[in-house]
Scaffold this motif. Sequence first.
Motif, short mmCIF file in Angstrom:
data_model
loop_
_atom_site.label_atom_id
_atom_site.label_comp_id
_atom_site.label_asym_id
_atom_site.label_seq_id
_atom_site.Cartn_x
_atom_site.Cartn_y
_atom_site.Cartn_z
N ALA A 1 -4.74 -8.86 6.04
CA ALA A 1 -4.92 -8.36 4.68
C ALA A 1 -5.24 -6.86 4.69
O ALA A 1 -4.69 -6.08 3.90
CB ALA A 1 -6.02 -9.14 3.98
N LEU A 2 -6.12 -6.44 5.60
CA LEU A 2 -6.47 -5.02 5.68
C LEU A 2 -5.26 -4.19 6.14
O LEU A 2 -5.00 -3.10 5.62
CB LEU A 2 -7.64 -4.83 6.64
CG LEU A 2 -8.97 -5.47 6.22
CD1 LEU A 2 -10.01 -5.30 7.32
CD2 LEU A 2 -9.47 -4.84 4.93
N ARG A 3 -4.52 -4.74 7.12
CA ARG A 3 -3.37 -4.00 7.65
C ARG A 3 -2.27 -3.85 6.59
O ARG A 3 -1.67 -2.78 6.45
CB ARG A 3 -2.80 -4.74 8.87
CG ARG A 3 -1.65 -4.00 9.55
CD ARG A 3 -1.03 -4.81 10.67
NE ARG A 3 -1.96 -5.03 11.75
CZ ARG A 3 -2.45 -6.20 12.12
NH1 ARG A 3 -2.09 -7.30 11.44
NH2 ARG A 3 -3.27 -6.31 13.13
N ARG A 4 -2.04 -4.90 5.83
CA ARG A 4 -0.99 -4.85 4.82
C ARG A 4 -1.29 -3.80 3.76
O ARG A 4 -0.41 -3.06 3.34
CB ARG A 4 -0.82 -6.22 4.15
CG ARG A 4 -0.13 -7.25 5.02
CD ARG A 4 -0.11 -8.63 4.37
NE ARG A 4 0.45 -9.65 5.24
CZ ARG A 4 1.74 -9.93 5.33
NH1 ARG A 4 2.63 -9.29 4.56
NH2 ARG A 4 2.18 -10.86 6.16
N GLN A 5 -2.54 -3.74 3.34
CA GLN A 5 -2.84 -2.76 2.31
C GLN A 5 -2.80 -1.33 2.85
O GLN A 5 -2.37 -0.40 2.17
CB GLN A 5 -4.21 -3.03 1.67
CG GLN A 5 -4.31 -2.32 0.33
CD GLN A 5 -5.71 -2.16 -0.18
OE1 GLN A 5 -6.67 -2.29 0.57
NE2 GLN A 5 -5.83 -1.84 -1.45
N LYS A 6 -3.24 -1.18 4.09
CA LYS A 6 -3.22 0.16 4.68
C LYS A 6 -1.78 0.67 4.85
O LYS A 6 -1.48 1.84 4.60
CB LYS A 6 -3.93 0.15 6.04
CG LYS A 6 -4.02 1.52 6.70
CD LYS A 6 -4.79 1.44 8.01
CE LYS A 6 -4.83 2.79 8.70
NZ LYS A 6 -5.61 3.78 7.94
N SER A 7 -0.88 -0.25 5.22
CA SER A 7 0.51 0.17 5.47
C SER A 7 1.32 0.26 4.18
O SER A 7 2.37 0.90 4.16
CB SER A 7 1.18 -0.81 6.43
OG SER A 7 1.23 -2.11 5.86
N ASN A 8 0.86 -0.37 3.11
CA ASN A 8 1.59 -0.34 1.84
C ASN A 8 0.61 -0.05 0.70
O ASN A 8 0.07 -0.97 0.08
CB ASN A 8 2.30 -1.68 1.60
CG ASN A 8 3.13 -1.67 0.32
OD1 ASN A 8 3.23 -0.66 -0.38
ND2 ASN A 8 3.75 -2.81 0.02
N PRO A 9 0.38 1.21 0.40
CA PRO A 9 -0.59 1.58 -0.64
C PRO A 9 -0.27 1.01 -2.02
O PRO A 9 -1.15 0.95 -2.88
CB PRO A 9 -0.51 3.11 -0.65
CG PRO A 9 0.02 3.48 0.69
CD PRO A 9 0.97 2.39 1.06
N ALA A 10 0.96 0.55 -2.23
CA ALA A 10 1.30 -0.02 -3.53
C ALA A 10 0.66 -1.39 -3.74
O ALA A 10 0.55 -1.87 -4.86
CB ALA A 10 2.81 -0.12 -3.68
#
Length: 1003
Positions: free
Chosen positions: A949-958
């Motif tokens: 979850a943390l990685r996904r948000q960091k890699s996709n700011p949208a």
Amino acid sequence: MSKRVFINLVLIAGLSLHSPSLAETQPRSAIIAAAPKAGSRADWKVLIDRIDVALKSDQTDVGILLTKEALSLAEQSFGPDDQSTLATVDYLSVFYARQARYKEAVPLLERLVATRERILVKDHPSTLVTIISLAFNLEMLGRFPEAEPLRKRVFDAQVLALGRDHAATLAAESYLANVYVKLGQYAAAEQLRTHAFETFERDLGKDHSLTLSAMKQLATVFEYQGRYAEAESLFVRGLETSERLIGKENPLTLTFLDNLGGLYHRLGKNAEAEPLLLRALEARERLLGRDNPYTLQTLNNLSMLYGSQGRFSEAIPMAKRLVEESERRLGASHPDTLGLIFNLANHYEYSGQYTEADPLFARVLTEHERLFGSQHPNSLKLHYALVTNRLSEPALVKGAIDPARALIIGKRAQRISSDASAYAKAQAEREGKARPNDFIWFAEAAWFASDENSTQRQSLEPEVFTALQDAISGMAGKAVGQAAVRQAAERKSAGLGLLTRQRQDLDTQWETNAALINQTISDNGPESRPLRLSLANERQKLEIEMDRLDTRLRSEFPDYFALVRSESVDLAAAQKMLGPDEAILLAVQSTMSTHVVAVSRTSMKWSRTHWDKDITAPSVKRLLWDVGVDVGVDILTSEKWGRESGGGYAYDRKTAYALYQQLIAPVASVLAGKRHVFITSGGALSSFPLGILVTDTPIGKDGDPAALRSTKWFADAHALITIPSIQSLQFLRSAAQKASLSPTSSTQDFVGYGDPILSGLAINRGSKQSRGRAARMMFSPNLSRAGKGIANVAEINSLSRLPGTATELENMRVALGAPPSAVHVQSQATEHAIRSADLSKVRILALATHGMMAGELAGAAEPGLVFTPPALASDQDDGFLTASEISEMRLDADLVVLSACNTAAGDGSEGAPGLSGLARAFFYAGARNLFVSHWPVRDDVAARITVDALRRQKSNPALSRAEALQQAMQAIRNDATHDGPDDSWAHPNAWAAFSLIGDGARH
């Protein structure tokens, strides 16, 4: 002062209400002797002598005739202000009081007070004694609002003239406390009665009859406040002592019997209540008579007990007799009579005779509001009774809306008035917890007040929306509000945030102190009094500091007191707050139904289902059992549910679908197409993640991983975010307007603590091995000075190692690009290290360890997190970071990850906390979003899902935080590599443990 003098003064102060010879500061014979012995004064004295004889022989009719003759003579011969005239007026008021003609006595006493105030110095003893008599007569008429300022004036004058602990002052204090009780000002009464008890105990000893009487009065206040456990301990102690020292049939002993029996009835301990009440009734009838007021009081308690047992053939005749007797003695509108009529109406309601109960409830309400106003606690209870009675009878149901509206208006006004003192605030919070249904009943009444799809129903929707919010407002929402207020204060002026934090912390300290003081009152041990004195001194210092800070806040931040108060958000403000892709889902249960409201920026839909808490709670419990929550299910039920699953690692999708159909489907049109849905709920639903509901008819077997993966889950329909309250979302969004933490050298993106050094067998969290901790005695009997339990280090140390938490923290660190020094495990993962670290600049804080719920372990009074224990436990480090200790931390975190078991868990039962004390504490400390778990998390999943979850948000700011968590859960569920006959990541146990709490829709 000797004990004998002390006792005599108390008796004199009490008798002054009734004895005419004490209505002046000197004997009347001295007043008469001072009058001239000539002419008509001699005639007046002859009359007075005859009046004295009539008074002593209780010939009141004769006395009244003689006194009227003497008064006429005195007024004509000496004038209205003459001392002889005033003394005669006093005599006449006494005779009227003896005959219960209080209405006639009052104007005479008012005349005396006005005259003496005019001709004597302020607060002359003669004036004060007359004021006491006037207050007594007003009280006998039930006119307590008029009596209160009189009793207060006497008390203040006695304090000034004689001191706080003088016997006459204590008598005045007792009468003032009685009036406060009648007025429903229980917090004010508690302060006075606590002081009286402590003074008597100090000067006369803990076993003296006056000490016991003061203790009984204090216990009665606790009972009125709903503090039944505290009241019970005092009543039990008082009864045992009174029986032992002054006899089993002493009036005080019988009062303790009656009080304890009545309390047991209110606690539902009917088997214990009945023998006590029967014993008290038999003794009072024999000693005092069948119609004595004390006898009738016991009869009333017995009547209420029989009514609660369904013995209406006995209860109703008793109640009718009590009403008739009270009407005869006190009048039809006296508060005591009204209380008895209320009890009779309750019998009718509970026996299903709603149409008989309704006019009685309405009559009592009208009269009570006339006497005490609409904000009195009993006025609100009467509104509540009228509402519930009408909702129970189809012929009356449409008439429930007006009293329901008056009820919630009154409850909100009470909440505002509680800002006055710490005592009042504590009582308001107790009442809020005890009576949340007050607000739910408005939704019930509004539903039946109008026809479906009518204009009237639509017009009621905004009121329903706010009422349902009030019904589930809780401490977690309050904690968010407190943190947001601190941030608002800091934006207003540098340093003001710290000031508000200090003021909020004082509230917590005061509540802890007050609880400890009450424990010492209940304790009869030798150490109780010295400890209480120390605590009382500490409380006095706290209150002085609270007053000092309040003065500053009113000057520098006057909005503070309104902002920290829990309030519902009106519909227009809620809709304005939402984005076009957002919606709110609000679900609240009652004993009759469940109400669900869905709100988007442009629409609202309100639904009611007949699935009340008795239907919904078992469904919730079943689903929580399926995902591995310890919900207290017996072995037979557990085996039955296991058989129903049909083999494999099953999840009861049929129940999950039925629950969705009842709760969410009726309002789903408002939610359609919304990326984010904020959820706030009450009752059993508050401890349940709605994402594991099923939105379409299940296909396949419940234990088939492929069927579970193809299931239409509510968690897939929207990115779900839990919020403690709608007001908390408003606060969080207001705080978000503050500039975000900039990635400067002083800001840390990530810090993690976990994998404590423990001596138990290394296990995976969420496995079968990790269960069964509840038998451990986690806390020693020792308490810190703050009253907190100190953990048993040996027991903490014996818990199982959790090596998977180190992997999880390391994966988070790597995903976020934080340095190796950001992770603190094993010897660095201590309670002392966390509490002493400056975490105010940390953007994401992760804690991965054992999480314990309050009550899960023996001796654990509050929830907490386990860390590497020290060699020797102390206040600062015992290896167990409790919720109260977390609340003392200073955070400004965008996200706190609580990767520990049960950090948001309830057990699915009615009243179970939807957000544990841990979540609440982190919000108070300054967190804006939390990742929390609803059941024991699995190491094999936790190490992936939080990191992903943390990685996904960091890699996709949208992506929002909620969408990132949603995708991470889907990835876990779709991973078939862990499918087996007894396990699968497609099961909600694996992918749905975590929820996001906060404003996770914002990036």
